[in-house]
Design an enzyme around this catalytic site. Structure first.
Site, short mmCIF file in Angstrom:
data_model
loop_
_atom_site.label_atom_id
_atom_site.label_comp_id
_atom_site.label_asym_id
_atom_site.label_seq_id
_atom_site.Cartn_x
_atom_site.Cartn_y
_atom_site.Cartn_z
N CYS A 1 0.82 -1.23 0.00
CA CYS A 1 0.00 0.00 0.00
C CYS A 1 0.84 1.26 0.00
CB CYS A 1 -0.95 0.00 1.19
SG CYS A 1 -2.16 -1.31 1.06
N HIS B 1 -3.93 6.94 1.38
CA HIS B 1 -4.12 5.63 0.78
C HIS B 1 -5.52 5.16 1.19
CE1 HIS B 1 -4.12 1.46 0.04
NE2 HIS B 1 -3.96 1.11 1.31
N ASN C 1 -10.04 -0.95 -1.75
CA ASN C 1 -8.61 -0.68 -1.54
C ASN C 1 -7.84 -1.26 -2.72
OD1 ASN C 1 -5.92 -0.89 -0.75
ND2 ASN C 1 -6.37 -1.46 1.37
#
Ligand code: ACO
Length: 336
Positions: A115, A262, A292
Protein backbone atom coordinates in the site's frame (compact mmCIF):
# COMPACT_ATOMS: atom_id res chain seq x y z
CA UNK A 1 19.99 20.00 -6.94
CA UNK A 2 16.81 19.97 -8.98
CA UNK A 3 13.18 19.79 -7.90
CA UNK A 4 10.68 17.31 -9.38
CA UNK A 5 6.99 17.88 -10.15
CA UNK A 6 4.05 15.80 -11.30
CA UNK A 7 3.44 16.83 -14.91
CA UNK A 8 0.75 14.29 -15.84
CA UNK A 9 -1.64 11.88 -14.11
CA UNK A 10 -3.68 8.94 -15.35
CA UNK A 11 -5.86 6.13 -14.05
CA UNK A 12 -7.56 3.02 -15.30
CA UNK A 13 -10.13 0.80 -13.60
CA UNK A 14 -11.81 -2.25 -15.17
CA UNK A 15 -15.41 -1.75 -16.32
CA UNK A 16 -16.72 -4.69 -14.29
CA UNK A 17 -18.41 -3.36 -11.11
CA UNK A 18 -18.76 -5.79 -8.18
CA UNK A 19 -21.17 -4.51 -5.54
CA UNK A 20 -21.38 -5.61 -1.92
CA UNK A 21 -24.64 -7.29 -2.87
CA UNK A 22 -22.77 -9.34 -5.51
CA UNK A 23 -20.36 -10.60 -2.83
CA UNK A 24 -23.23 -11.76 -0.62
CA UNK A 25 -24.02 -14.34 -3.34
CA UNK A 26 -20.68 -16.12 -2.85
CA UNK A 27 -19.85 -15.56 0.84
CA UNK A 28 -21.54 -14.90 4.16
CA UNK A 29 -21.37 -11.10 4.33
CA UNK A 30 -23.71 -8.13 3.98
CA UNK A 31 -23.77 -4.69 2.40
CA UNK A 32 -24.43 -3.27 5.87
CA UNK A 33 -21.32 -4.92 7.44
CA UNK A 34 -19.02 -3.86 4.62
CA UNK A 35 -20.25 -0.25 4.49
CA UNK A 36 -20.27 0.17 8.25
CA UNK A 37 -16.73 -1.19 8.78
CA UNK A 38 -15.01 0.04 5.61
CA UNK A 39 -17.20 2.57 3.76
CA UNK A 40 -16.94 0.46 0.58
CA UNK A 41 -20.02 0.17 -1.67
CA UNK A 42 -18.47 -1.39 -4.75
CA UNK A 43 -15.15 -2.19 -6.37
CA UNK A 44 -13.88 -3.08 -9.86
CA UNK A 45 -12.69 -6.57 -10.77
CA UNK A 46 -10.97 -7.70 -13.94
CA UNK A 47 -13.34 -9.93 -15.90
CA UNK A 48 -11.93 -13.01 -17.59
CA UNK A 49 -11.38 -12.20 -21.23
CA UNK A 50 -11.34 -8.39 -20.87
CA UNK A 51 -7.61 -8.37 -21.61
CA UNK A 52 -6.63 -6.66 -18.37
CA UNK A 53 -3.68 -7.69 -16.23
CA UNK A 54 -1.65 -5.69 -13.69
CA UNK A 55 0.77 -4.61 -16.44
CA UNK A 56 -1.97 -3.86 -18.99
CA UNK A 57 -3.94 -1.68 -16.55
CA UNK A 58 -0.70 0.07 -15.57
CA UNK A 59 0.02 0.69 -19.25
CA UNK A 60 -3.44 2.24 -19.79
CA UNK A 61 -2.99 4.59 -16.82
CA UNK A 62 0.55 5.45 -17.91
CA UNK A 63 -0.55 6.31 -21.45
CA UNK A 64 -3.00 8.89 -20.12
CA UNK A 65 -0.38 10.35 -17.76
CA UNK A 66 2.09 10.69 -20.64
CA UNK A 67 -0.48 12.34 -22.94
CA UNK A 68 -1.44 14.82 -20.24
CA UNK A 69 2.20 15.61 -19.49
CA UNK A 70 2.86 16.08 -23.22
CA UNK A 71 5.97 13.93 -22.95
CA UNK A 72 7.05 11.52 -25.64
CA UNK A 73 7.51 7.91 -24.50
CA UNK A 74 11.07 7.99 -25.82
CA UNK A 75 11.91 10.81 -23.38
CA UNK A 76 11.17 8.60 -20.36
CA UNK A 77 14.43 8.05 -18.48
CA UNK A 78 13.13 5.52 -15.93
CA UNK A 79 10.01 3.46 -15.19
CA UNK A 80 9.16 2.70 -11.55
CA UNK A 81 6.39 0.12 -11.10
CA UNK A 82 4.75 -0.57 -7.73
CA UNK A 83 2.55 -3.62 -7.16
CA UNK A 84 1.98 -6.60 -4.87
CA UNK A 85 0.17 -8.50 -7.61
CA UNK A 86 2.57 -8.72 -10.56
CA UNK A 87 1.66 -10.66 -13.70
CA UNK A 88 4.65 -12.94 -13.25
CA UNK A 89 6.65 -14.21 -10.29
CA UNK A 90 9.52 -12.72 -12.29
CA UNK A 91 10.31 -10.52 -14.17
CA UNK A 92 8.52 -7.53 -12.66
CA UNK A 93 5.88 -5.48 -14.47
CA UNK A 94 8.26 -2.56 -15.14
CA UNK A 95 9.78 -4.27 -18.16
CA UNK A 96 6.32 -5.21 -19.46
CA UNK A 97 5.31 -1.53 -19.38
CA UNK A 98 8.46 -0.60 -21.25
CA UNK A 99 7.52 -3.10 -23.97
CA UNK A 100 3.81 -2.16 -24.01
CA UNK A 101 4.71 1.52 -24.40
CA UNK A 102 6.93 0.59 -27.32
CA UNK A 103 10.12 2.00 -25.83
CA UNK A 104 13.20 0.30 -27.27
CA UNK A 105 15.16 0.17 -24.02
CA UNK A 106 15.12 2.12 -20.77
CA UNK A 107 15.69 1.29 -17.10
CA UNK A 108 12.69 -0.26 -15.32
CA UNK A 109 12.52 -0.80 -11.58
CA UNK A 110 9.88 -2.67 -9.54
CA UNK A 111 8.92 -1.57 -6.04
CA UNK A 112 7.50 -4.11 -3.56
CA UNK A 113 6.00 -1.98 -0.82
CA UNK A 114 2.32 -2.86 -1.07
CA UNK A 115 0.00 0.00 0.00
CA UNK A 116 2.97 2.35 0.42
CA UNK A 117 4.34 1.33 -2.97
CA UNK A 118 3.30 4.40 -4.92
CA UNK A 119 4.74 6.86 -2.39
CA UNK A 120 7.94 4.80 -2.21
CA UNK A 121 8.04 4.89 -6.02
CA UNK A 122 7.47 8.65 -6.03
CA UNK A 123 10.35 9.05 -3.61
CA UNK A 124 12.68 6.95 -5.79
CA UNK A 125 11.72 9.01 -8.85
CA UNK A 126 12.19 12.26 -6.92
CA UNK A 127 15.72 11.30 -5.82
CA UNK A 128 16.79 10.48 -9.39
CA UNK A 129 15.43 13.82 -10.62
CA UNK A 130 16.90 15.77 -7.67
CA UNK A 131 20.40 14.51 -8.38
CA UNK A 132 20.07 15.40 -12.07
CA UNK A 133 20.59 11.82 -13.22
CA UNK A 134 17.16 11.64 -14.89
CA UNK A 135 14.68 14.24 -16.14
CA UNK A 136 11.47 12.26 -16.76
CA UNK A 137 10.39 9.35 -14.59
CA UNK A 138 7.16 7.38 -14.98
CA UNK A 139 5.74 6.04 -11.69
CA UNK A 140 2.94 3.46 -11.83
CA UNK A 141 0.88 1.66 -9.19
CA UNK A 142 -1.33 -1.19 -10.40
CA UNK A 143 -3.07 -4.17 -8.79
CA UNK A 144 -5.00 -7.22 -9.89
CA UNK A 145 -6.28 -8.28 -6.47
CA UNK A 146 -9.31 -10.18 -7.68
CA UNK A 147 -7.07 -12.79 -9.31
CA UNK A 148 -5.72 -13.89 -5.91
CA UNK A 149 -8.50 -13.52 -3.34
CA UNK A 150 -10.45 -16.19 -1.46
CA UNK A 151 -14.08 -15.71 -2.49
CA UNK A 152 -15.40 -18.14 0.13
CA UNK A 153 -16.61 -17.05 3.58
CA UNK A 154 -13.18 -18.01 4.97
CA UNK A 155 -11.60 -15.07 3.12
CA UNK A 156 -14.35 -12.49 3.70
CA UNK A 157 -12.44 -10.15 6.04
CA UNK A 158 -9.83 -9.57 3.31
CA UNK A 159 -11.74 -10.12 0.08
CA UNK A 160 -14.48 -7.51 0.60
CA UNK A 161 -11.87 -4.76 0.95
CA UNK A 162 -9.79 -5.09 -2.20
CA UNK A 163 -10.34 -3.96 -5.78
CA UNK A 164 -8.43 -3.80 -9.08
CA UNK A 165 -7.09 -0.74 -10.89
CA UNK A 166 -4.10 1.36 -11.80
CA UNK A 167 -2.80 4.90 -11.52
CA UNK A 168 0.26 6.65 -12.91
CA UNK A 169 2.22 9.89 -12.61
CA UNK A 170 4.84 11.34 -14.91
CA UNK A 171 7.45 13.20 -12.89
CA UNK A 172 9.64 15.76 -14.56
CA UNK A 173 12.26 18.33 -13.61
CA UNK A 174 10.66 21.47 -12.15
CA UNK A 175 12.11 24.88 -12.97
CA UNK A 176 10.53 26.60 -9.94
CA UNK A 177 12.52 25.77 -6.80
CA UNK A 178 9.63 26.39 -4.36
CA UNK A 179 7.21 24.01 -6.15
CA UNK A 180 6.92 20.30 -6.85
CA UNK A 181 7.73 17.47 -4.45
CA UNK A 182 9.05 19.21 -1.34
CA UNK A 183 9.96 16.01 0.52
CA UNK A 184 9.15 12.32 0.96
CA UNK A 185 9.37 10.24 4.15
CA UNK A 186 9.65 6.45 4.17
CA UNK A 187 9.45 3.86 6.96
CA UNK A 188 9.11 0.14 7.60
CA UNK A 189 8.82 -2.20 10.59
CA UNK A 190 9.48 -5.79 9.55
CA UNK A 191 8.52 -7.33 12.86
CA UNK A 192 4.93 -7.16 11.59
CA UNK A 193 5.75 -8.66 8.17
CA UNK A 194 3.44 -11.66 8.61
CA UNK A 195 0.48 -9.68 9.98
CA UNK A 196 -0.58 -8.69 6.47
CA UNK A 197 0.96 -11.10 4.04
CA UNK A 198 0.78 -13.84 1.48
CA UNK A 199 3.44 -16.25 2.69
CA UNK A 200 3.25 -19.06 0.19
CA UNK A 201 3.74 -20.39 -2.36
CA UNK A 202 7.19 -18.86 -2.20
CA UNK A 203 10.74 -20.09 -2.55
CA UNK A 204 10.70 -20.56 1.21
CA UNK A 205 7.43 -22.47 1.21
CA UNK A 206 6.78 -24.15 -2.09
CA UNK A 207 3.59 -26.02 -3.01
CA UNK A 208 4.56 -29.53 -1.74
CA UNK A 209 5.48 -28.09 1.66
CA UNK A 210 2.20 -26.17 1.87
CA UNK A 211 0.26 -29.37 1.09
CA UNK A 212 2.27 -31.32 3.68
CA UNK A 213 1.52 -28.72 6.36
CA UNK A 214 -2.19 -28.61 5.49
CA UNK A 215 -3.09 -32.19 4.46
CA UNK A 216 -6.80 -31.86 5.23
CA UNK A 217 -7.35 -28.35 3.90
CA UNK A 218 -7.03 -26.22 0.80
CA UNK A 219 -3.55 -24.85 0.28
CA UNK A 220 -3.40 -21.50 2.13
CA UNK A 221 -2.23 -19.41 -0.80
CA UNK A 222 -4.52 -16.47 -0.01
CA UNK A 223 -3.62 -13.21 1.75
CA UNK A 224 -3.79 -13.10 5.54
CA UNK A 225 -4.59 -9.90 7.44
CA UNK A 226 -4.72 -9.23 11.16
CA UNK A 227 -7.26 -6.45 10.51
CA UNK A 228 -7.43 -4.92 13.97
CA UNK A 229 -3.64 -4.78 14.41
CA UNK A 230 -3.31 -3.21 10.96
CA UNK A 231 -6.01 -0.68 11.80
CA UNK A 232 -4.41 0.31 15.13
CA UNK A 233 -0.96 0.74 13.60
CA UNK A 234 -2.35 2.56 10.56
CA UNK A 235 -3.96 5.41 12.48
CA UNK A 236 -0.77 6.00 14.51
CA UNK A 237 1.68 5.76 11.61
CA UNK A 238 -0.48 7.86 9.24
CA UNK A 239 -0.50 10.67 11.81
CA UNK A 240 3.23 10.40 12.51
CA UNK A 241 4.36 10.39 8.92
CA UNK A 242 2.10 13.32 7.96
CA UNK A 243 3.44 15.39 10.88
CA UNK A 244 7.01 14.37 10.01
CA UNK A 245 6.52 15.72 6.48
CA UNK A 246 4.83 18.93 7.62
CA UNK A 247 7.46 19.61 10.32
CA UNK A 248 10.27 18.96 7.86
CA UNK A 249 8.90 21.76 5.68
CA UNK A 250 7.98 24.04 8.61
CA UNK A 251 4.28 23.65 7.79
CA UNK A 252 1.25 22.79 9.93
CA UNK A 253 -1.98 20.86 9.26
CA UNK A 254 -3.63 24.27 8.64
CA UNK A 255 -1.52 24.61 5.48
CA UNK A 256 -2.98 21.47 3.86
CA UNK A 257 -5.18 22.16 0.84
CA UNK A 258 -5.67 18.54 -0.18
CA UNK A 259 -4.93 15.36 1.77
CA UNK A 260 -4.97 12.16 -0.26
CA UNK A 261 -4.73 9.14 2.00
CA UNK A 262 -4.12 5.63 0.78
CA UNK A 263 -7.66 4.26 0.50
CA UNK A 264 -7.35 1.46 3.07
CA UNK A 265 -10.57 1.93 4.96
CA UNK A 266 -12.86 4.99 5.08
CA UNK A 267 -12.81 4.80 8.90
CA UNK A 268 -9.02 5.27 8.91
CA UNK A 269 -9.30 8.32 6.61
CA UNK A 270 -12.06 9.80 8.75
CA UNK A 271 -9.99 9.30 11.92
CA UNK A 272 -7.07 11.21 10.37
CA UNK A 273 -9.37 13.91 8.98
CA UNK A 274 -10.79 14.52 12.45
CA UNK A 275 -7.39 14.45 14.13
CA UNK A 276 -6.00 17.08 11.76
CA UNK A 277 -9.25 19.09 11.80
CA UNK A 278 -9.64 18.96 8.01
CA UNK A 279 -13.01 19.59 6.41
CA UNK A 280 -14.51 17.37 3.69
CA UNK A 281 -13.17 19.60 0.90
CA UNK A 282 -9.59 19.02 2.12
CA UNK A 283 -9.67 15.21 1.94
CA UNK A 284 -10.22 13.05 -1.14
CA UNK A 285 -11.81 9.62 -0.70
CA UNK A 286 -13.00 7.25 -3.40
CA UNK A 287 -12.77 3.92 -1.55
CA UNK A 288 -16.59 3.84 -1.69
CA UNK A 289 -16.33 3.15 -5.45
CA UNK A 290 -13.08 1.22 -5.82
CA UNK A 291 -12.26 -0.48 -2.51
CA UNK A 292 -8.61 -0.68 -1.54
CA UNK A 293 -6.48 -0.86 -4.68
CA UNK A 294 -3.19 -0.93 -2.71
CA UNK A 295 -0.35 0.63 -4.78
CA UNK A 296 -2.91 2.07 -7.20
CA UNK A 297 -5.11 3.79 -4.64
CA UNK A 298 -3.19 7.06 -4.20
CA UNK A 299 -2.53 7.69 -7.91
CA UNK A 300 -6.17 6.87 -8.77
CA UNK A 301 -7.42 9.26 -6.06
CA UNK A 302 -4.89 11.96 -7.00
CA UNK A 303 -5.88 11.69 -10.67
CA UNK A 304 -9.58 12.03 -9.84
CA UNK A 305 -8.98 14.96 -7.45
CA UNK A 306 -6.97 16.71 -10.18
CA UNK A 307 -9.62 15.91 -12.85
CA UNK A 308 -12.29 17.42 -10.59
CA UNK A 309 -10.26 20.63 -10.21
CA UNK A 310 -9.57 19.95 -6.53
CA UNK A 311 -5.79 20.14 -6.94
CA UNK A 312 -4.55 23.46 -8.30
CA UNK A 313 -1.25 25.23 -8.80
CA UNK A 314 0.11 26.48 -5.47
CA UNK A 315 -1.91 23.99 -3.38
CA UNK A 316 -0.22 22.02 -0.63
CA UNK A 317 -1.01 18.37 -1.37
CA UNK A 318 -0.18 15.70 1.19
CA UNK A 319 -0.06 12.01 0.28
CA UNK A 320 0.21 9.34 3.00
CA UNK A 321 0.08 5.57 3.01
CA UNK A 322 0.32 2.62 5.38
CA UNK A 323 0.26 -1.08 4.65
CA UNK A 324 1.82 -4.49 4.59
CA UNK A 325 5.41 -4.72 5.80
CA UNK A 326 4.44 -2.79 7.81
CA UNK A 327 5.50 0.11 5.62
CA UNK A 328 4.33 3.70 5.69
CA UNK A 329 5.24 6.87 3.84
CA UNK A 330 4.26 10.45 3.03
CA UNK A 331 4.92 12.99 0.29
CA UNK A 332 4.54 16.75 0.71
CA UNK A 333 3.88 18.48 -2.60
CA UNK A 334 3.48 22.14 -3.55
CA UNK A 335 1.48 21.66 -6.75
CA UNK A 336 3.27 23.22 -9.70
N1 ACO B 1 -18.75 -9.78 6.49
C1 ACO B 1 -19.35 -10.08 7.64
N2 ACO B 1 -18.69 -10.36 8.79
C2 ACO B 1 -17.36 -10.31 8.73
C3 ACO B 1 -16.66 -10.01 7.55
C4 ACO B 1 -17.41 -9.74 6.39
N3 ACO B 1 -16.84 -9.41 5.22
N4 ACO B 1 -15.33 -10.04 7.81
C5 ACO B 1 -15.19 -10.36 9.10
N5 ACO B 1 -16.42 -10.53 9.67
C6 ACO B 1 -16.75 -10.87 11.05
C7 ACO B 1 -15.63 -11.62 11.73
O1 ACO B 1 -15.72 -12.98 11.47
C8 ACO B 1 -15.88 -11.27 13.18
O2 ACO B 1 -16.92 -12.10 13.66
P1 ACO B 1 -16.90 -12.65 15.18
O3 ACO B 1 -16.92 -11.44 16.05
O4 ACO B 1 -18.12 -13.48 15.26
O5 ACO B 1 -15.61 -13.41 15.30
C9 ACO B 1 -16.44 -9.85 13.13
O6 ACO B 1 -16.90 -9.65 11.79
C10 ACO B 1 -15.41 -8.80 13.45
O7 ACO B 1 -14.21 -9.09 12.72
P2 ACO B 1 -12.95 -8.18 12.82
O8 ACO B 1 -11.90 -8.72 11.90
O9 ACO B 1 -12.61 -7.97 14.24
O10 ACO B 1 -13.56 -6.83 12.19
P3 ACO B 1 -12.99 -5.35 12.25
O11 ACO B 1 -13.95 -4.49 12.91
O12 ACO B 1 -11.56 -5.29 12.69
O13 ACO B 1 -13.01 -4.96 10.71
C11 ACO B 1 -11.48 -4.75 8.88
C12 ACO B 1 -12.23 -5.70 9.79
C13 ACO B 1 -12.49 -3.97 8.05
C14 ACO B 1 -10.62 -5.59 7.99
C15 ACO B 1 -10.62 -3.75 9.68
O14 ACO B 1 -9.89 -4.44 10.68
C16 ACO B 1 -9.65 -2.97 8.84
O15 ACO B 1 -10.05 -2.16 8.01
N6 ACO B 1 -8.36 -3.11 9.04
C17 ACO B 1 -7.34 -2.36 8.31
C18 ACO B 1 -7.21 -2.80 6.89
C19 ACO B 1 -6.06 -2.06 6.26
O16 ACO B 1 -5.89 -0.89 6.49
N7 ACO B 1 -5.21 -2.73 5.52
C20 ACO B 1 -4.00 -2.06 5.12
C21 ACO B 1 -3.82 -1.89 3.76
S1 ACO B 1 -3.81 -3.39 2.93
C22 ACO B 1 -2.22 -3.67 2.28
O17 ACO B 1 -1.22 -3.08 2.61
C23 ACO B 1 -2.15 -4.81 1.36
Amino acid sequence: MYQSKIAGLGKYVPENIVTNEDLTKVMDTSDEWIQERTGIKERRHIKKGDGNTTAVMGYKAAKTALERAGIDKNDIDLIVFATLSPDYYFPGCGVQIQELLGIGTCPALDVRNQCSGFVYGLSVADQFIKTGMYKNVLVIGSENHSGGLDFSTRGRNVTVIFGDGAGAALLTRCEETDKGILSTHLHSEGKFAEELSLIGPSTNKWVPELIEENPQEDIPYYPYMNGQLVFKNAVVRFSEVIMEGLNHNKLTPNDINMFIPHQANLRISQFIQKKFKLDDSQVYNNIQRYGNTTAASIPIALTEAWEEGKVKSGDLVVLAAFGSGFTWASAIIRWA
